[in-house]
Design a protein around this motif. Structure first.
Motif, PDB file in Angstrom:
ATOM      1  N   GLY A 174       0.602  -1.069  -0.050  1.00  0.00           N
ATOM      2  CA  GLY A 174       0.009   0.107  -0.007  1.00  0.00           C
ATOM      3  C   GLY A 174       0.911   1.161  -0.075  1.00  0.00           C
ATOM      4  O   GLY A 174       2.112   1.257   0.453  1.00  0.00           O
ATOM      5  N   ASN A 175       0.483   2.090  -0.437  1.00  0.00           N
ATOM      6  CA  ASN A 175       1.287   3.552  -0.457  1.00  0.00           C
ATOM      7  C   ASN A 175       0.393   4.738  -0.287  1.00  0.00           C
ATOM      8  O   ASN A 175      -0.210   5.385  -0.921  1.00  0.00           O
ATOM      9  CB  ASN A 175       1.978   3.621  -1.979  1.00  0.00           C
ATOM     10  N   PRO A 176       0.271   4.834   1.256  1.00  0.00           N
ATOM     11  CA  PRO A 176      -0.598   6.123   1.784  1.00  0.00           C
ATOM     12  C   PRO A 176      -0.217   7.403   1.357  1.00  0.00           C
ATOM     13  O   PRO A 176      -1.033   8.355   1.745  1.00  0.00           O
ATOM     14  CB  PRO A 176      -0.823   5.655   3.281  1.00  0.00           C
ATOM     15  N   ASP A 177       1.252   7.325   1.081  1.00  0.00           N
ATOM     16  CA  ASP A 177       1.626   8.881   0.831  1.00  0.00           C
ATOM     17  C   ASP A 177       1.380   9.442  -0.435  1.00  0.00           C
ATOM     18  O   ASP A 177       1.483  10.536  -0.544  1.00  0.00           O
ATOM     19  CB  ASP A 177       3.011   8.873   0.941  1.00  0.00           C
ATOM     20  N   ARG A 178       0.529   8.520  -1.448  1.00  0.00           N
ATOM     21  CA  ARG A 178       0.508   9.023  -2.859  1.00  0.00           C
ATOM     22  C   ARG A 178      -1.033   9.483  -2.724  1.00  0.00           C
ATOM     23  O   ARG A 178      -1.705   9.340  -1.712  1.00  0.00           O
ATOM     24  CB  ARG A 178       0.441   7.747  -3.659  1.00  0.00           C
ATOM     25  N   GLU A 179      -1.126  10.394  -3.675  1.00  0.00           N
ATOM     26  CA  GLU A 179      -2.685  10.977  -3.902  1.00  0.00           C
ATOM     27  C   GLU A 179      -3.232   9.522  -4.401  1.00  0.00           C
ATOM     28  O   GLU A 179      -3.175   8.922  -5.302  1.00  0.00           O
ATOM     29  CB  GLU A 179      -2.484  11.890  -5.078  1.00  0.00           C
ATOM     30  N   HIS A 180      -4.472   9.551  -3.814  1.00  0.00           N
ATOM     31  CA  HIS A 180      -5.559   8.380  -4.406  1.00  0.00           C
ATOM     32  C   HIS A 180      -6.619   8.924  -4.762  1.00  0.00           C
ATOM     33  O   HIS A 180      -7.441   9.351  -4.132  1.00  0.00           O
ATOM     34  CB  HIS A 180      -5.659   7.468  -2.985  1.00  0.00           C
ATOM     35  N   ASN A 181      -6.935   9.041  -6.022  1.00  0.00           N
ATOM     36  CA  ASN A 181      -8.113   9.345  -6.685  1.00  0.00           C
ATOM     37  C   ASN A 181      -8.674   8.430  -7.417  1.00  0.00           C
ATOM     38  O   ASN A 181      -8.376   8.403  -8.694  1.00  0.00           O
ATOM     39  CB  ASN A 181      -8.056  10.891  -7.055  1.00  0.00           C
TER      40      ASN A 181
ATOM     41  N   ASP B 120      -5.031   1.087  -7.381  1.00  0.00           N
ATOM     42  CA  ASP B 120      -5.464   2.125  -6.303  1.00  0.00           C
ATOM     43  C   ASP B 120      -5.203   3.657  -6.658  1.00  0.00           C
ATOM     44  O   ASP B 120      -4.599   4.158  -6.480  1.00  0.00           O
ATOM     45  CB  ASP B 120      -4.560   1.762  -5.247  1.00  0.00           C
TER      46      ASP B 120
ATOM     47  N   PRO C 182      -2.656   8.643   6.628  1.00  0.00           N
ATOM     48  CA  PRO C 182      -2.426   8.707   5.155  1.00  0.00           C
ATOM     49  C   PRO C 182      -2.425  10.342   4.937  1.00  0.00           C
ATOM     50  O   PRO C 182      -3.202  11.001   5.271  1.00  0.00           O
ATOM     51  CB  PRO C 182      -3.291   7.844   4.416  1.00  0.00           C
ATOM     52  N   SER C 183      -1.529  10.837   3.730  1.00  0.00           N
ATOM     53  CA  SER C 183      -1.864  12.056   3.506  1.00  0.00           C
ATOM     54  C   SER C 183      -2.936  12.294   2.507  1.00  0.00           C
ATOM     55  O   SER C 183      -3.552  13.352   2.564  1.00  0.00           O
ATOM     56  CB  SER C 183      -0.467  12.403   2.834  1.00  0.00           C
ATOM     57  N   SER C 184      -3.448  11.346   1.944  1.00  0.00           N
ATOM     58  CA  SER C 184      -4.568  11.455   0.986  1.00  0.00           C
ATOM     59  C   SER C 184      -6.001  11.076   1.591  1.00  0.00           C
ATOM     60  O   SER C 184      -6.081  10.112   2.172  1.00  0.00           O
ATOM     61  CB  SER C 184      -4.403  10.800  -0.247  1.00  0.00           C
TER      62      SER C 184
ATOM     63  N   GLN D 189      -8.472  10.232   0.279  1.00  0.00           N
ATOM     64  CA  GLN D 189      -9.292   9.346  -0.238  1.00  0.00           C
ATOM     65  C   GLN D 189      -8.676   7.858  -0.350  1.00  0.00           C
ATOM     66  O   GLN D 189      -9.047   7.199  -0.672  1.00  0.00           O
ATOM     67  CB  GLN D 189      -9.306   9.771  -1.937  1.00  0.00           C
ATOM     68  N   TYR D 190      -7.626   7.797   0.508  1.00  0.00           N
ATOM     69  CA  TYR D 190      -6.965   6.598   0.730  1.00  0.00           C
ATOM     70  C   TYR D 190      -7.703   5.533   1.424  1.00  0.00           C
ATOM     71  O   TYR D 190      -8.350   6.039   2.394  1.00  0.00           O
ATOM     72  CB  TYR D 190      -5.554   6.652   1.254  1.00  0.00           C
TER      73      TYR D 190
END
Lengths: 401, 135
Positions: free
Chosen positions: A137-144, A243, B102-104, B106-107
């Motif tokens: 998982g990569n919580p630091d990325r923008e997830h849209n 994701d 999380p920084s986002s 939407q995560y």
């Protein structure tokens, strides 16, 4: 002297079934057409007690799950790829194999049900790393907008067969990069395109039905993944998960297997390493980047302090441009005075241009990617232009009003 | 296990505070508070050092060149393994914090693992089994 394989054996033992070793062997063979003597397959245990076999190559990781035993060790055991091939031979005629270590000889030992033994030196200097975890998982990325698709295995296999279909008569130069697939999940469809135009052929596009949630398009190097998919049973469904549009990976998951594939762009795979090499040849080292993905831009430093960028851009006609950029000034408002000074600068520059974008005054040198062999000339143009513009941050604010 | 016959460990010269007023000031006002802070933080995270009565992990020492350095207690293999497990616990706690923040906005941290299934239960890097050759 006859070796005593049971002597000095470890206090753990792993019982491997024929089915699981077959799955691991098929997956391994699909990913690596030739076994590599210094590469390993990992076997370990998940927190839910399931046994996990993990095989990783540069852009792909595949796993096979099996019912472990409560006595399975929790560490990650490295098994040489070559040994897996041998185990396949050894297991024929039996139900399974016992695997353990000889802690005096430093070997991994396999014992078949009929009492035959095989041992191999325990690999050294290998380490299970974060990249070997199946799910990252990569919580630091923008997830849209994550996207999920459920696809029947028969359709997944059809998809894989098309990925493997090379147009007849296609000939490409040595060291060229084969086409990446563009895959789209949307409107209850898994669609894909393989673009062979660079090899003087055509684009091939296909689709199969799927149940989709969300919509996304991603590109990746597909051939190893297709080979693994072709080894899987045609029963049931598989799930595809990406994701969001900034995701690093796509996941293909079946009942007892899975694939994690690195998402990358084909034009970056073709040109990035060449640009890095040519820059190095003219004495410019780009900074390291964090992601496993190939970056679309990289940073480097000139004159000990000037942070510069090199980026790659693919155009509609498939041509690729290399751009060298320096940010001369930021927080610069749009005004006639500023544009007037930028025009004056551009009149004086040769082979470079200055522009105002997003409040930044940028100096840019652009050339077709095929021109990277003349990197000395391009870098000379860039450094000369940078020197000509070195005072821009002091005079531009005068014209901001 | 004592780290050496010298309270400052092998390779270190015993610290003699009588050498100069400046050094005494440096030690009392600057270095010793730092060492105390370091020991307090290490004990908070790792527990007391099992190798001495004070429970301290760090001590002030001096190299043969006269440079002040921080020395750390030598520990037995058994204590070292406990320490290794403790570091793993700390790593897991920190990793959970990362996942939980999380920084986002939407995560959806549970979405990927729910699709990936069994393999996603391997959340932390397991220790690597290494070659053992006993004589």
């Amino acid at each position: 002297m006859i070796p005593d394989f049971e002597a000095n054996c470890s206090d753990w033992r792993i019982r491997i079934s024929l089915r699981e070793i077959l799955e691991v062997h098929l997956t391994l063979s699909a990913i690596n057409q030739k076994m590599r003597p210094n590469h390993v397959v990992w076997v370990t245990k998940g927190e839910n007690g399931k046994r996990l076999w993990i095989i990783r190559d540069r852009s792909i990781l595949s796993w096979v799950t099996a019912d472990g035993e409560s006595t399975d060790p929790t560490f990650a055991l490295p098994i040489p790829e070559l040994f897996i091939e041998q185990l396949m031979e050894m297991i024929a005629g039996g139900d399974g194999i016992d695997l353990f270590c000889n802690e005096v000889e430093g070997t991994i030992v396999a014992r078949s049900d009929n009492g035959s033994y095989l041992s191999i030196d325990h690999p050294q200097n290998v380490e299970f790393k974060r990249q070997d975890l199946p799910y990252l998982g990569n919580p630091d990325r923008e997830h849209n907008g994550p996207a999920i698709a459920t696809v029947g295995m028969l359709d997944i296999v059809q998809f894989a067969k098309f990925l493997f279909k090379f147009p007849s008569g296609v000939d490409w130069p040595p060291n060229d990069v084969m086409p990446f697939v563009a895959m789209a999940l949307d409107k209850d469809t898994l669609a894909w395109t393989m673009d062979w135009r660079r090899q003087d052929s055509y684009r091939f596009t296909g689709s199969v039905p799927a149940n989709t949630v969300g919509a996304i398009t991603a590109t990746f190097y597909p051939y190893q993944m297709a080979a693994v998919l072709l080894t899987k049973d045609r029963d049931g469904d598989a799930h595809i998960f990406i994701d969001g549009e900034n995701a690093e990976y796509a996941y293909f998951v079946g009942d007892d297997w899975g694939i994690r594939i690195l998402l990358d762009a084909e034009y970056l795979a073709r040109w990035n390493h060449k640009v890095v090499r040519e820059l190095k040849n003219v004495g410019v080292d780009v900074d390291n980047w964090k992601s496993q993905q190939i970056p679309s831009f990289m940073t480097f430093t000139l004159n000990q302090s000037d942070l510069c960028y090199v980026s790659l851009h693919e155009l509609d006609d498939l041509s690729v441009t290399v751009r060298l950029t320096a940010i001369l000034s930021d927080d610069v408002p749009e005004s006639l005075g500023v544009y007037g000074e930028i025009n004056k600068l551009n009149d004086a520059l040769v082979g470079a241009r200055v522009s105002l974008r997003d409040g930044e005054v940028r100096l840019v040198v652009e050339f077709p990617a095929e021109g990277i062999t003349n990197m000395t000339a391009h870098m000379s143009t860039f450094t000369k232009a940078l020197a000509q513009c070195k005072d821009v941050h002091t005079f531009l604010p005068l014209f901001a009003g | 296990m004592s780290h050496s016959s010298s309270p400052f460990g092998d390779g270190f010269e015993p610290f003699d505070p009588s050498q100069s007023i400046e050094e005494i000031e440096k030690v009392v006002l600057d270095l010793e508070p730092k060492i105390r802070d370091l020991n307090r933080h290490m004990i908070d995270v790792l527990g007391a050092c099992p190798e001495n009565e004070t429970g301290n992990w760090a001590y002030l020492a001096r190299t043969e060149l006269g440079e002040f350095v921080i020395g750390f207690e030598q520990v037995s293999i058994k204590s070292g393994m406990k320490l290794s497990n403790r570091f793993l616990d700390v790593y897991r706690i920190l990793d959970d914090i990362d996942v939980a923040a999380p920084s986002s906005s939407q995560y959806q941290p549970d979405l990927g693992p729910s699709i990936v299934g069994d393999a996603a239960s391997l959340r932390f890097v397991p220790s690597t089994h290494v070659r053992v050759v006993r004589k």
